[in-house]
Design a protein around this motif. Structure first.
Motif, mmCIF file in Angstrom:
data_model
loop_
_atom_site.group_PDB
_atom_site.id
_atom_site.type_symbol
_atom_site.label_atom_id
_atom_site.label_comp_id
_atom_site.label_asym_id
_atom_site.label_seq_id
_atom_site.Cartn_x
_atom_site.Cartn_y
_atom_site.Cartn_z
ATOM 1 N N ASP A 1 0.721 -0.940 0.035
ATOM 2 C CA ASP A 1 0.061 0.582 0.005
ATOM 3 C C ASP A 1 0.711 1.534 0.044
ATOM 4 N N ARG A 2 0.488 2.204 0.833
ATOM 5 C CA ARG A 2 1.459 3.316 0.879
ATOM 6 C C ARG A 2 2.682 3.552 1.886
ATOM 7 N N VAL A 3 2.839 2.595 2.751
ATOM 8 C CA VAL A 3 3.518 2.215 3.781
ATOM 9 C C VAL A 3 5.209 1.589 3.299
ATOM 10 N N ARG A 4 5.588 2.747 3.769
ATOM 11 C CA ARG A 4 7.539 2.465 2.980
ATOM 12 C C ARG A 4 8.189 1.962 4.412
ATOM 13 N N ARG A 5 9.075 1.400 4.241
ATOM 14 C CA ARG A 5 10.137 0.344 4.797
ATOM 15 C C ARG A 5 11.173 1.668 5.076
ATOM 16 N N VAL A 6 11.762 2.681 6.776
ATOM 17 C CA VAL A 6 12.721 3.172 6.561
ATOM 18 C C VAL A 6 13.364 2.838 7.292
ATOM 19 N N VAL A 7 14.626 3.580 6.967
ATOM 20 C CA VAL A 7 16.259 3.138 8.261
ATOM 21 C C VAL A 7 16.996 4.239 8.358
ATOM 22 N N THR A 8 17.240 4.515 9.768
ATOM 23 C CA THR A 8 17.843 5.843 9.748
ATOM 24 C C THR A 8 19.279 5.637 11.010
ATOM 25 N N GLY A 9 20.263 6.283 10.942
ATOM 26 C CA GLY A 9 21.021 5.671 11.465
ATOM 27 C C GLY A 9 21.826 7.130 11.776
ATOM 28 N N VAL B 1 11.647 4.056 20.272
ATOM 29 C CA VAL B 1 11.535 5.615 19.466
ATOM 30 C C VAL B 1 10.607 6.773 19.380
ATOM 31 N N THR B 2 10.808 7.275 19.164
ATOM 32 C CA THR B 2 9.827 8.608 19.546
ATOM 33 C C THR B 2 9.322 9.258 18.199
ATOM 34 N N ALA B 3 8.100 9.193 17.635
ATOM 35 C CA ALA B 3 8.053 10.414 15.579
ATOM 36 C C ALA B 3 8.986 11.380 15.864
ATOM 37 N N ASP B 4 9.392 12.595 17.075
ATOM 38 C CA ASP B 4 10.309 13.577 16.371
ATOM 39 C C ASP B 4 11.958 12.432 16.332
ATOM 40 N N GLU B 5 11.662 11.835 16.671
ATOM 41 C CA GLU B 5 13.926 11.767 16.374
ATOM 42 C C GLU B 5 13.709 11.003 14.989
ATOM 43 N N LEU B 6 12.616 10.145 14.761
ATOM 44 C CA LEU B 6 12.865 9.581 12.793
ATOM 45 C C LEU B 6 12.539 10.720 12.187
ATOM 46 N N ARG B 7 12.173 11.506 12.712
ATOM 47 C CA ARG B 7 11.192 13.384 11.653
ATOM 48 C C ARG B 7 12.837 13.782 11.720
ATOM 49 N N ALA C 1 17.694 15.417 8.169
ATOM 50 C CA ALA C 1 18.724 15.969 8.048
ATOM 51 C C ALA C 1 19.240 15.231 6.746
ATOM 52 N N VAL C 2 18.280 14.497 6.592
ATOM 53 C CA VAL C 2 18.648 14.331 5.435
ATOM 54 C C VAL C 2 18.173 14.783 3.952
ATOM 55 N N TYR C 3 16.705 14.758 3.919
ATOM 56 C CA TYR C 3 16.201 15.197 2.849
ATOM 57 C C TYR C 3 15.452 16.901 3.554
ATOM 58 N N GLY C 4 15.746 17.247 4.014
ATOM 59 C CA GLY C 4 15.419 19.246 4.132
ATOM 60 C C GLY C 4 13.782 18.464 4.258
ATOM 61 N N ASP C 5 13.366 19.513 3.890
ATOM 62 C CA ASP C 5 12.047 19.786 3.764
ATOM 63 C C ASP C 5 10.913 19.460 2.269
ATOM 64 N N ALA C 6 11.975 18.047 2.060
ATOM 65 C CA ALA C 6 12.197 16.963 0.359
ATOM 66 C C ALA C 6 10.657 15.693 1.386
ATOM 67 N N ILE C 7 10.489 15.761 2.117
ATOM 68 C CA ILE C 7 9.941 14.468 2.637
ATOM 69 C C ILE C 7 9.421 15.292 4.191
ATOM 70 N N GLU C 8 8.008 14.475 4.703
ATOM 71 C CA GLU C 8 7.502 14.658 5.700
ATOM 72 C C GLU C 8 6.469 13.384 6.436
ATOM 73 N N THR C 9 6.312 13.107 7.599
ATOM 74 C CA THR C 9 6.344 11.769 7.823
ATOM 75 C C THR C 9 4.991 12.130 7.841
ATOM 76 N N VAL C 10 4.130 11.710 7.419
ATOM 77 C CA VAL C 10 2.638 11.185 8.447
ATOM 78 C C VAL C 10 2.244 11.048 8.974
ATOM 79 N N GLU C 11 2.880 9.296 8.924
ATOM 80 C CA GLU C 11 2.301 9.025 9.459
ATOM 81 C C GLU C 11 3.351 7.328 9.715
ATOM 82 N N ILE C 12 3.481 7.512 11.410
ATOM 83 C CA ILE C 12 5.084 6.200 11.667
ATOM 84 C C ILE C 12 3.427 4.712 12.323
ATOM 85 N N ARG C 13 3.668 3.791 11.936
ATOM 86 C CA ARG C 13 3.348 2.231 12.192
ATOM 87 C C ARG C 13 3.254 1.500 13.484
ATOM 88 N N ARG C 14 4.856 1.810 12.772
ATOM 89 C CA ARG C 14 5.805 0.823 14.002
ATOM 90 C C ARG C 14 7.387 1.257 13.634
#
Length: 497
Positions: free
Chosen positions: A211-219, A231-237, A242-255
């Motif tokens: 569907d619209r869900v993506r796997r995201v791994v960050t470090g 893991v907090t939503a603010d931490e992931l955002r 830091a990598v994409y600037g304003d070119a990406i926005e987190t709408v929902e974190i499932r897990r």
């Protein structure tokens, strides 16, 4: 107390695949898992080409993929550098399938076949019981004792079975952590696939799930965190920004969960009647999607050998070949994932020389043979087992190619002949001269006259149930190969001869 042939501890993809292989072979199997329900976070999310082939060999792949829109891809990565999986000949690309779907599919097959999967049953004791394995689990019904001839420990990197047997798990602990998440993203960079870097050592890997869900791994930089820290939503955002600037926005974190770069491997995959598979045998930085796939490869290698032992026809050394064949595979995965962690700067050191090394590797991968080598290694398509006493040719020890064949005047693929989980002897000669040699083993080997649709095929090929070639057509050595892998022939055939 319950009695069975094999106890599998751990209901992840490795344990469930092992149990499915055993059940297919008619072996009484019991699965125990400490968790009361499946982990909702799909930690693994990629079925590599070789794993797709293994599922195809059993006729499972189409059913596994049927319920959802699971994207396929021919492009993977090694330390963030693109790898073309189809640089190695195969019918299958990789498929982005969440681990939870794989577990759901395999568990349904098991329960539909009458094999119990008992969740919420934690093993607390293990003992040798007069040549059998006895375990005690605690769960909804209190303490229950289970007894079996063999036990497969597929209970993860913190294996209870390994601890109860007081076995070492040598290697290195995790020194840095990353975050893996399932999220819905928007913005121009939300459809990226692969690895992207930002200033200060931050990095992001992303690819589609369903569907619209993506796997995201960050470090990135910073001290290692406990894997138990939320893991907090603010931490992931913060890392995404830091990598994409304003070119990406987190709408929902499932897990989301933390992962680390620990690398360990058990010294022996066998301890008497206990066998270790998957993360219970090897853990490594989760890069390139190799962990679950290596565990499933362990399961398919082990399943038919345990079945042979239960049914009484396994040669004396057959069970030992599980370690000799799969330990080197696990060691190679540990080595290449540690190299990837260094090359992609998992710890966020920002070392000034890393871009030069990555540029050099990028140039190297532009060479077709180098790309083919890398694709074979990361997907497991190039695995070749050492087959003692066998002729040296390009097929022996390697996976059987999925050839187009004519069988009984009908077009068939070679993998369709492995659906029953039995060995096959393919006779390509016009007069079927190799078929009589396999008749004494007809209870465990299917001898099939076939017409190839390609050239340069040996006159006969003997394929193990796991899909690996263990002999090619030398009439003088067919009996030796059959005995080596499939034991003594049935007595009535011996008498007839």
């Amino acid at each position: 107390m319950t009695e069975t042939d094999v106890i599998v501890v751990g209901a992840g993809p490795t344990g469930l695949t092992t149990a499915a292989e055993l059940t297919l072979a008619g072996v009484r199997t019991l699965v125990l898992d400490a968790l009361p329900e499946r982990n909702p976070l799909s930690r693994a999310a990629v079925i590599h080409s070789r794993t797709a082939e293994l599922f195809d060999q059993r006729g499972w792949l189409d059913s596994l993929l049927a319920p959802g829109d699971f994207p396929s891809t021919r492009i993977g990565h090694f330390a963030g550098l693109p790898i073309d999986y189809l640089a190695w000949p195969t019918r299958h690309p990789a498929y982005n399938v969440p681990q939870g779907r794989i577990e759901e599919f395999l568990e349904a097959r098991l329960t539909g076949s009458g094999t119990p999967v008992l969740r919420g049953h934690r093993v607390v004791e293990l003992a040798d019981d007069n040549g059998a394995i006895s375990v005690t689990s605690t769960g909804p019904d209190g303490h229950v004792r289970h007894r079996a001839r063999y036990l497969v420990a597929a209970d993860g990197g913190h294996s209870t079975i390994r601890t109860l047997l007081n076995l070492d798990f040598p290697g290195r602990p995790g020194t840095s952590t990353a975050v893996t998440a399932e999220a819905i993203l928007t913005g121009p960079a939300s459809t990226r696939q692969g690895t992207d870097y930002g200033p200060g050592g931050h990095w992001v890997i992303q690819f589609p799930l369903e569907d619209r869900v993506r796997r995201v791994v960050t470090g990135g930089p910073g001290p290692a965190r406990s894997r138990d820290d939320a893991v907090t939503a603010d931490e992931l955002r913060t890392t995404l920004r830091a990598v994409y600037g304003d070119a990406i926005e987190t709408v929902e974190i499932r897990r989301a969960a933390r992962i680390d770069d620990a690398a360990r491997q058990i010294t022996g995959y066998r301890a008497g009647s206990v066998f270790f598979a998957g993360d219970a045998a090897h853990i490594h930085p989760p890069l390139g999607g190799q962990g679950m796939n290596t565990g499933i490869g362990d399961a398919v290698n082990l399943g038919w050998k345990l079945s042979a032992a239960v049914h009484g026809w396994a040669p004396d050394t057959l069970l030992d070949t599980y370690h000799t064949e799969r330990h080197p595979v696990g060691a190679r995965v540990l080595a290449n994932t540690r190299a990837q962690a260094l090359l992609m700067d998992w710890a966020g050191t920002g070392h000034a020389d890393l871009p030069a090394v990555r540029d050099l590797l990028t140039d190297l991968l532009a060479v077709p043979e180098a790309m083919r080598w890398m694709a074979g290694m990361t997907t497991g398509l190039d695995i070749r087992y050492d087959i003692p006493c066998a002729a040296s040719d390009h097929l022996t020890g390697s996976r059987m190619p999925d050839l187009d064949l004519i069988v009984a005047d009908r077009p068939r693929r070679a993998y369709s002949l492995l659906h029953a989980g039995r060995a096959i002897l393919l006779d390509f000669t016009p007069d079927g001269r190799f078929l009589p040699a396999a008749r004494p083993w007809s209870d465990r080997v299917d001898a099939i006259p076939v017409v190839p649709q390609t050239i340069s095929i040996p006159p006969a090929i003997l394929v193990r149930p796991d899909g690996y070639v263990c002999w090619t057509g030398d009439p003088a050595t067919s009996d030796t190969a059959l005995r080596q892998w499939f034991g003594a022939p049935r007595m009535r055939w011996c008498a007839a001869r």
